[in-house]
Design a protein around this motif. Structure first.
Motif, short mmCIF file in Angstrom:
data_model
loop_
_atom_site.label_atom_id
_atom_site.label_comp_id
_atom_site.label_asym_id
_atom_site.label_seq_id
_atom_site.Cartn_x
_atom_site.Cartn_y
_atom_site.Cartn_z
N GLY A 1 46.52 55.60 57.50
CA GLY A 1 45.71 56.65 58.36
C GLY A 1 44.84 57.46 57.08
N VAL A 2 45.46 57.71 55.90
CA VAL A 2 44.69 58.29 55.03
C VAL A 2 43.50 57.51 54.43
CG1 VAL A 2 44.74 58.96 52.52
CG2 VAL A 2 46.34 59.79 54.11
N VAL B 1 51.25 56.45 57.31
CA VAL B 1 50.41 57.53 56.45
C VAL B 1 49.63 56.88 55.66
CG1 VAL B 1 50.91 59.32 54.84
CG2 VAL B 1 52.40 59.03 56.92
N ILE C 1 56.64 54.34 58.82
CA ILE C 1 56.09 55.46 58.81
C ILE C 1 55.28 55.80 57.50
CG2 ILE C 1 56.92 57.94 58.41
CD1 ILE C 1 59.18 57.52 60.24
N VAL C 2 56.01 55.21 56.26
CA VAL C 2 55.28 55.05 55.05
C VAL C 2 53.71 54.35 55.06
CG1 VAL C 2 54.98 54.50 52.30
CG2 VAL C 2 57.05 55.83 53.39
#
Length: 182
Positions: free
Chosen positions: A80-81, A77, A73-74
């Motif tokens: 994506g950023v 994120v 998950i980290v």
């Protein structure tokens, strides 16, 4: 005289062996109340003692699967950023390119309404205020030729100038543009 019977700590017996309370319940001595199963009974007027605290247990160790899911998950994120920032800055039709193109178009538009000495202009009044637009001096739209600028508020153009426009910019610079008829 007869002596009273010796003190006995037994409940009195009922005749024929029948208990006084329903089957399975014990008779409570005077001054005590009945409590839920497994709790110690206290006589009236005495504070109930708190239940003993169980010994400290170690917190459960996180499982390997939970750590792996958290890491995925980290990474998703941050990935994506990172992709958004990279695309914003490098895509020719992306955000940064559009922003720069809009700023360049705004500067070009402002230049067409900011004549320098010797430029020919046509003057329109879109909002009631005169708006000079630079045009080719050989075109039929040319009305005036720009002359000098007089800096300061309330300046007046003198001859040979036949037309003037008072300009107040947002930066607080006031000036007067002087024009001659073409």
């Amino acid at each position: 005289m007869s002596a009273p019977p010796p003190y006995q700590n037994h409940p009195p017996q009922q005749p024929y062996g029948h208990p006084q309370q329903p089957y399975g319940q014990q008779q409570q001595p005077y001054g005590q109340q009945q409590q839920a199963y497994g709790q110690q009974q206290q006589p009236y007027g005495y504070a109930q003692q708190p239940a003993p605290v169980p010994p400290q247990q170690r917190p459960p160790q996180p499982s390997l699967l939970r750590g792996l899911i958290t890491a995925v998950i980290v990474l998703a994120v941050f990935g994506g950023v990172g992709w958004y920032v990279w695309d914003y800055n490098t895509n020719p039709s992306g955000g940064k390119a559009k922003k720069e193109a809009a700023q360049a178009a705004k500067r070009a538009e402002e230049k067409t309404h900011d004549p320098q000495s010797g430029d020919c202009v046509k003057v329109e009044h879109p909002n009631g205020d005169p708006l000079p637009t630079i045009v080719d001096c050989g075109s039929s739209e040319a009305q005036y030729k720009a002359g000098e600028r007089l800096y300061g508020a309330g300046k007046e153009c003198r001859s040979p100038y036949t037309y003037q426009i008072q300009v107040t910019q947002s930066r607080g610079i006031d000036y007067t543009m002087c024009f001659t008829k073409v």
